[in-house]
Scaffold this motif. Sequence first.
Motif, PDB file in Angstrom:
ATOM      1  N   CYS A  42       7.640   9.596 -24.697  1.00 10.32           N
ATOM      2  CA  CYS A  42       8.366   8.774 -25.722  1.00 10.32           C
ATOM      3  C   CYS A  42       7.484   8.424 -26.705  1.00 10.32           C
ATOM      4  CB  CYS A  42       8.900   7.722 -24.902  1.00 10.32           C
ATOM      5  SG  CYS A  42      10.417   8.281 -23.949  1.00 10.32           S
ATOM      6  N   ASP A 113      14.595  -0.029 -29.919  1.00 10.99           N
ATOM      7  CA  ASP A 113      13.980   0.930 -30.533  1.00 10.99           C
ATOM      8  C   ASP A 113      13.774   2.244 -29.516  1.00 10.99           C
ATOM      9  OD1 ASP A 113      13.288  -0.553 -32.674  1.00 10.99           O
ATOM     10  OD2 ASP A 113      11.828  -1.473 -31.318  1.00 10.99           O
ATOM     11  N   VAL A 114      13.719   1.947 -28.334  1.00 12.72           N
ATOM     12  CA  VAL A 114      13.592   3.239 -27.389  1.00 12.72           C
ATOM     13  C   VAL A 114      14.325   2.801 -26.092  1.00 12.72           C
ATOM     14  CG1 VAL A 114      11.925   4.394 -25.903  1.00 12.72           C
ATOM     15  CG2 VAL A 114      11.300   3.679 -28.170  1.00 12.72           C
ATOM     16  N   CYS A 138      20.782   1.819 -28.326  1.00 14.31           N
ATOM     17  CA  CYS A 138      19.669   2.533 -28.933  1.00 14.31           C
ATOM     18  C   CYS A 138      20.080   2.396 -30.492  1.00 14.31           C
ATOM     19  CB  CYS A 138      19.411   3.598 -28.584  1.00 14.31           C
ATOM     20  SG  CYS A 138      18.041   4.733 -29.341  1.00 14.31           S
ATOM     21  N   THR A 143      14.658   6.200 -30.053  1.00 17.85           N
ATOM     22  CA  THR A 143      14.335   7.261 -29.268  1.00 17.85           C
ATOM     23  C   THR A 143      15.003   6.967 -28.075  1.00 17.85           C
ATOM     24  OG1 THR A 143      12.256   7.675 -30.099  1.00 17.85           O
ATOM     25  CG2 THR A 143      12.320   8.388 -27.743  1.00 17.85           C
ATOM     26  N   GLY A 145      14.959   8.715 -24.008  1.00 17.97           N
ATOM     27  CA  GLY A 145      14.114   9.465 -23.223  1.00 17.97           C
ATOM     28  C   GLY A 145      14.479   9.513 -21.955  1.00 17.97           C
ATOM     29  N   TRP A 195      17.709  16.410 -29.808  1.00 15.45           N
ATOM     30  CA  TRP A 195      16.620  16.697 -28.834  1.00 15.45           C
ATOM     31  C   TRP A 195      15.297  17.043 -29.297  1.00 15.45           C
ATOM     32  CZ3 TRP A 195      17.310  13.425 -25.084  1.00 15.45           C
ATOM     33  CH2 TRP A 195      18.613  13.213 -24.460  1.00 15.45           C
ATOM     34  N   ARG A 196      14.241  16.338 -29.323  1.00 14.14           N
ATOM     35  CA  ARG A 196      13.026  16.895 -29.880  1.00 14.14           C
ATOM     36  C   ARG A 196      12.064  17.594 -28.813  1.00 14.14           C
ATOM     37  NH1 ARG A 196      12.539  11.093 -31.108  1.00 14.14           N
ATOM     38  NH2 ARG A 196      10.644  11.235 -29.897  1.00 14.14           N
ATOM     39  N   VAL A 270      13.447  14.216 -24.588  1.00 17.77           N
ATOM     40  CA  VAL A 270      13.334  13.174 -25.550  1.00 17.77           C
ATOM     41  C   VAL A 270      13.923  13.512 -26.902  1.00 17.77           C
ATOM     42  CG1 VAL A 270      11.578  11.616 -26.696  1.00 17.77           C
ATOM     43  CG2 VAL A 270      11.042  12.454 -24.424  1.00 17.77           C
ATOM     44  N   THR A 272      16.002  11.955 -30.739  1.00 12.73           N
ATOM     45  CA  THR A 272      16.305  10.791 -31.740  1.00 12.73           C
ATOM     46  C   THR A 272      17.746  10.464 -31.718  1.00 12.73           C
ATOM     47  OG1 THR A 272      14.334  11.570 -33.015  1.00 12.73           O
ATOM     48  CG2 THR A 272      16.174  10.206 -34.343  1.00 12.73           C
ATOM     49  N   ARG A 273      17.979   9.311 -31.741  1.00 14.74           N
ATOM     50  CA  ARG A 273      19.481   8.759 -31.803  1.00 14.74           C
ATOM     51  C   ARG A 273      19.885   8.844 -33.416  1.00 14.74           C
ATOM     52  NH1 ARG A 273      24.006   6.125 -33.351  1.00 14.74           N
ATOM     53  NH2 ARG A 273      24.374   4.315 -32.374  1.00 14.74           N
TER      54      ARG A 273
END
Length: 274
Positions: A42, A113-114, A138, A143, A145, A195-196, A270, A272-273
């Motif tokens: 993350c 943030d996460v 979020c 992020t 995760g 999804w990264r 992991v 990104t929203r």
Amino acid sequence: MSVTVSDTELKARHRTMWASGDYPRMVETFLLPLGPRLVEACDLRPGQRVLDVAAGTGNASLPAAERGARVTASDLTPELLAEGRRRAEAQGLELEWTEADAEHLPFEDASFDVVMSAIGVMFAPHHQDAADQLVRVCRPGGTIGLLCWTPDGMLGTLFRTMKPFAPPPPPGVQPPPLWGSEDHLRSLFGDRVEWRTSTRDVLEVTAFPDPHDYARHFTAYYGPTIAARANAVREGREAEFDEALRRFCEEWNRGTPDRARFEMEYLLAVGTRR
């Protein structure tokens, strides 16, 4: 989102299940590496607002706090949170510990943030409700995760092994290891998360000299196994249950009869929203 009486009873049973045995001992024995792996993936930074959902004893929360993040650890089971507080105090770390249901998180929209979870949120019985909550709390651009056991890995097989001995789940309850499927995550989150990273890896377990010690450890300390065996005892099937676990351990042992080695596969995702 309303909470029904049956839902309240279900969560009470889950709380009791996770408080049974000695889950903190399991964490210390072989699960500790998972939290730091999720935190690293993350890419947590100092000052970030981080929520660890179904945090248990803080396996991911504590390494997140070590990085300087402002961490809230939430879990349904107060006994696990109490152990997490003790661990945090011993390490000189400050976190917020909150008793919370993953399907009804008591936090404002977009307040973190996460948002992360290591083999935790996957055990919420209603997957879509839990996923919706992760997204809700979020912030956009934040992020999400997740580290979850896979359906076809060792823990997914363990749950399938125990299923015939456990009481039938209530309608709408889904198997926890589904969270370790890329397709299932896509169905839960849709286009709300980009999804990264989505990778599979294994937790190698070498803590047990005899492969059957693994089964004995789970039977003594792991809530879901304790609950399934207790039901088998009520049905007069305890010998059948024990034999099923014995065969399971022999099948999954990647070491020798004198030095067991197990590989517990998980999915680390992991994103990104949006």
